[in-house]
Design an enzyme around this catalytic site. Structure first.
Site, PDB file in Angstrom:
ATOM      1  N   LEU A 174       0.714  -1.213  -0.037  1.00 25.85           N
ATOM      2  CA  LEU A 174       0.083  -0.054   0.043  1.00 25.85           C
ATOM      3  C   LEU A 174       0.881   1.260  -0.044  1.00 25.85           C
ATOM      4  O   LEU A 174       1.841   1.225   0.771  1.00 25.85           O
ATOM      5  CB  LEU A 174      -0.849   0.042   1.122  1.00 25.85           C
ATOM      6  CG  LEU A 174      -1.973  -1.011   1.148  1.00 25.85           C
ATOM      7  CD1 LEU A 174      -2.710  -0.787   2.518  1.00 25.85           C
ATOM      8  CD2 LEU A 174      -2.967  -0.773   0.188  1.00 25.85           C
ATOM      9  N   ASP A 175       0.462   2.143  -0.764  1.00 23.03           N
ATOM     10  CA  ASP A 175       1.428   3.422  -0.931  1.00 23.03           C
ATOM     11  C   ASP A 175       1.338   4.345   0.239  1.00 23.03           C
ATOM     12  O   ASP A 175       0.605   4.060   1.088  1.00 23.03           O
ATOM     13  CB  ASP A 175       1.287   4.161  -2.272  1.00 23.03           C
ATOM     14  CG  ASP A 175      -0.010   4.728  -2.305  1.00 23.03           C
ATOM     15  OD1 ASP A 175      -0.534   5.185  -1.249  1.00 23.03           O
ATOM     16  OD2 ASP A 175      -0.605   4.998  -3.342  1.00 23.03           O
ATOM     17  N   LEU A 176       2.205   5.176   0.320  1.00 26.06           N
ATOM     18  CA  LEU A 176       2.475   6.200   1.448  1.00 26.06           C
ATOM     19  C   LEU A 176       1.145   6.626   1.873  1.00 26.06           C
ATOM     20  O   LEU A 176       0.838   6.512   3.260  1.00 26.06           O
ATOM     21  CB  LEU A 176       3.418   7.342   1.179  1.00 26.06           C
ATOM     22  CG  LEU A 176       3.806   8.238   2.254  1.00 26.06           C
ATOM     23  CD1 LEU A 176       4.414   7.608   3.368  1.00 26.06           C
ATOM     24  CD2 LEU A 176       4.195   9.675   1.664  1.00 26.06           C
ATOM     25  N   SER A 231      -2.114   5.484   1.338  1.00 26.63           N
ATOM     26  CA  SER A 231      -3.034   4.576   1.372  1.00 26.63           C
ATOM     27  C   SER A 231      -3.083   3.798   2.467  1.00 26.63           C
ATOM     28  O   SER A 231      -2.115   3.855   3.443  1.00 26.63           O
ATOM     29  CB  SER A 231      -2.776   3.562   0.482  1.00 26.63           C
ATOM     30  OG  SER A 231      -3.035   4.242  -1.055  1.00 26.63           O
TER      31      SER A 231
END
Length: 249
Positions: free
Chosen positions: A112-114, A116
């Site tokens: 999951l990106d920063l 999210s």
């Protein structure tokens, strides 16, 4: 140096062994071997095709690596502001720095990106992590997205057949408008590929700017009511029921 001609007739390949032991992913294990950081019985390896058995002494950076422990999987509610990596060159805080100290070394199933948040699966079995990430498993990842802009269900239905954004082809996406009053819309999104920033890029392509993204499920595993930062192990019985042959055994 141990060479490819010095392989065992049985056992499993060293990269797979390291992945199953929770050291890293199989791909990262191949990099460790290429860098000369892996030894078997005191010899530096030069090939990921080398096979090991339970009798062999394996070391990574001089640290002994035991046989793979029983497969374990945890649900983690990732908060925003953390990157899903063990080390970040930019010095940003990582998921793994914020896990309870009693957890063994774990690997994330996907990322999951920063910015999210939501469900992130963690496992001590790198081979299993690789298998669960494959689109061929058909596991659906479900999200709730809050996006700035106005959209109709008809426009969202356009995504059912997949879409190409800046030369990247994304597969079928099931998007449902939960509510769209005001400047922001809430949309439920289901995907099976999980490409990098897929939900954000696809919704951006139809004029929506995602400002909050929550993963609520990954395959049969649900975020439920877990608080941000919480970690819960999935019982072994549930793993056997849900994973079946996907365990990489």
């Amino acid at each position: 140096m141990a060479t490819s001609s010095e392989r065992f007739s049985d056992g499993e390949r060293i990269a797979k062994f390291l992945a199953r032991a929770g050291v890293c992913s199989r791909r990262d294990a191949e990099r460790l071997i290429a860098d000369g950081r892996v030894k078997v019985n005191g010899k530096v390896l030069d090939t990921p095709a080398f096979k090991v058995s339970e009798k062999d002494k394996v070391q990574v950076d001089g640290r002994p690596i035991g046989a793979a422990a029983p497969t374990r999987v945890w649900r983690y509610h990732k908060p925003t502001g953390l990157v899903t990596t063990h080390r970040d060159p930019a010095g940003r805080p990582t998921v793994f720095e914020h896990l309870p100290p009693e957890l063994p070394r774990v690997i994330s199933v996907g990322r999951l990106d920063l910015t999210s948040e939501g469900l992130l699966l963690l496992t001590n079995d790198g081979e299993l992590a690789r298998k669960l990430e494959l689109p061929s498993n058909g596991w659906v990842r479900r999200y709730r997205a809050r996006a700035y802009g106005r959209v109709t269900q008809e426009e969202l239905d356009y995504l059912r057949d997949g879409v190409t954004v800046e030369g990247v082809r994304y597969g079928a996406i099931d998007a449902k408008l939960e509510r769209g009053a005001g400047a922001n819309a809430w949309i439920s999104v289901a995907i099976t590929e999980g490409k990098n920033r897929e939900v954000r890029r696809v919704l951006d392509a139809i004029g929506l700017k995602v400002n909050r993204l929550i993963r609520v499920s990954y395959g049969p595993f649900q975020l439920g009511t877990m608080e941000p930062g919480a970690v819960e192990e999935i019982p072994a019985k549930v793993l056997r029921e849900q994973l079946g042959q996907k365990r990489g055994e």
